[in-house]
Design a protein around this motif. Sequence first.
Motif, PDB file in Angstrom:
ATOM      1  N   UNK A  77      -3.088  36.522   0.949  1.00 32.00           N
ATOM      2  CA  UNK A  77      -3.498  37.266  -0.248  1.00 32.00           C
ATOM      3  C   UNK A  77      -4.417  36.418  -1.123  1.00 32.00           C
ATOM      4  N   UNK A  78      -5.440  37.014  -1.742  1.00 27.79           N
ATOM      5  CA  UNK A  78      -5.809  38.432  -1.646  1.00 27.79           C
ATOM      6  C   UNK A  78      -6.667  38.697  -0.412  1.00 27.79           C
ATOM      7  N   UNK A  79      -6.066  39.287   0.593  1.00 25.33           N
ATOM      8  CA  UNK A  79      -6.753  39.510   1.862  1.00 25.33           C
ATOM      9  C   UNK A  79      -7.888  40.520   1.716  1.00 25.33           C
ATOM     10  N   UNK A  80      -8.940  40.304   2.474  1.00 23.98           N
ATOM     11  CA  UNK A  80     -10.053  41.256   2.558  1.00 23.98           C
ATOM     12  C   UNK A  80     -10.105  41.793   3.975  1.00 23.98           C
ATOM     13  N   UNK A  81     -10.767  42.910   4.137  1.00 30.69           N
ATOM     14  CA  UNK A  81     -10.976  43.491   5.459  1.00 30.69           C
ATOM     15  C   UNK A  81     -12.436  43.866   5.579  1.00 30.69           C
ATOM     16  N   UNK A 128     -10.196  36.637   5.798  1.00 28.24           N
ATOM     17  CA  UNK A 128      -8.761  36.931   5.737  1.00 28.24           C
ATOM     18  C   UNK A 128      -8.116  36.307   4.511  1.00 28.24           C
ATOM     19  N   UNK A 129      -8.684  35.201   4.044  1.00 26.96           N
ATOM     20  CA  UNK A 129      -8.136  34.530   2.870  1.00 26.96           C
ATOM     21  C   UNK A 129      -8.710  35.015   1.554  1.00 26.96           C
ATOM     22  N   UNK A 130      -9.535  36.060   1.615  1.00 30.67           N
ATOM     23  CA  UNK A 130     -10.095  36.610   0.383  1.00 30.67           C
ATOM     24  C   UNK A 130     -11.474  36.095   0.043  1.00 30.67           C
ATOM     25  N   UNK A 131     -12.037  35.216   0.892  1.00 27.41           N
ATOM     26  CA  UNK A 131     -13.368  34.664   0.619  1.00 27.41           C
ATOM     27  C   UNK A 131     -14.390  35.189   1.603  1.00 27.41           C
ATOM     28  N   UNK A 132     -15.271  34.290   2.029  1.00 26.41           N
ATOM     29  CA  UNK A 132     -16.303  34.670   2.981  1.00 26.41           C
ATOM     30  C   UNK A 132     -17.483  35.347   2.318  1.00 26.41           C
ATOM     31  N   UNK A 133     -18.336  35.980   3.107  1.00 20.08           N
ATOM     32  CA  UNK A 133     -19.533  36.613   2.563  1.00 20.08           C
ATOM     33  C   UNK A 133     -19.193  37.863   1.755  1.00 20.08           C
ATOM     34  N   UNK A 134     -20.107  38.222   0.877  1.00 20.56           N
ATOM     35  CA  UNK A 134     -19.922  39.406   0.032  1.00 20.56           C
ATOM     36  C   UNK A 134     -19.838  40.687   0.862  1.00 20.56           C
TER      37      UNK A 134
END
Length: 199
Positions: A77-81, A128-134
């Motif tokens: 969390x906060x996970x993104x998909x 998966x950790x809430x980061x990465x590209x926009x």
Amino acid sequence: MAQREPPPPTDPVEPEGYLAGQLLVAMPGMSDPRFARSVICLCAHSPDGAMGIVLNQPLDNLSFDDLLGQLGLAPVPPARRIRLTQGGPVEGGRGFVLHTADWETEGSLTVKPGLALTASVEILKAIAGGGGPREGVLALGYAGWGPGQLDSELHQNAWLSVPADEALLFAERPDQLWRAAMARLGIDPSALSGSAGHA
């Protein structure tokens, strides 16, 4: 001493990589059923061939969470998909993330300014950790062409090319992407389909 004429340019019409970063839009008469009504982001294009990611063939039988589970990654969390797509018929078990270039890692390929392609698991961990590209889309497999093959298909009017922007690249409704890309060119597909595909 006489001046020699400079040699003529080898390929004045189509410089190396001239369609990288563009969208390929299948014409209504596309004869290959794997690419019927497909929209492909062309990630690389040179005399050696071309490689792209199909954007509008969603993977309905696999979710981002399922994929993370298969890779032994747990969302933090906060996970993104991100959306999953069948990227093409080549190497269907290999994953590629087409994404905005606000996040990159070693090995990311710059497709064009502001757009990159990454095939490492690091980007999935970041998302998966809430980061990465926009913005991003995860593709399994890719579309590939040998030397001169795509150029030949373009000359046969199998594809149209459209400038890629984020609204098309990361469309929330991939089922409407083909028509949206055609509309961007000012083309009504129904006006084409009546004459396409007839000898």
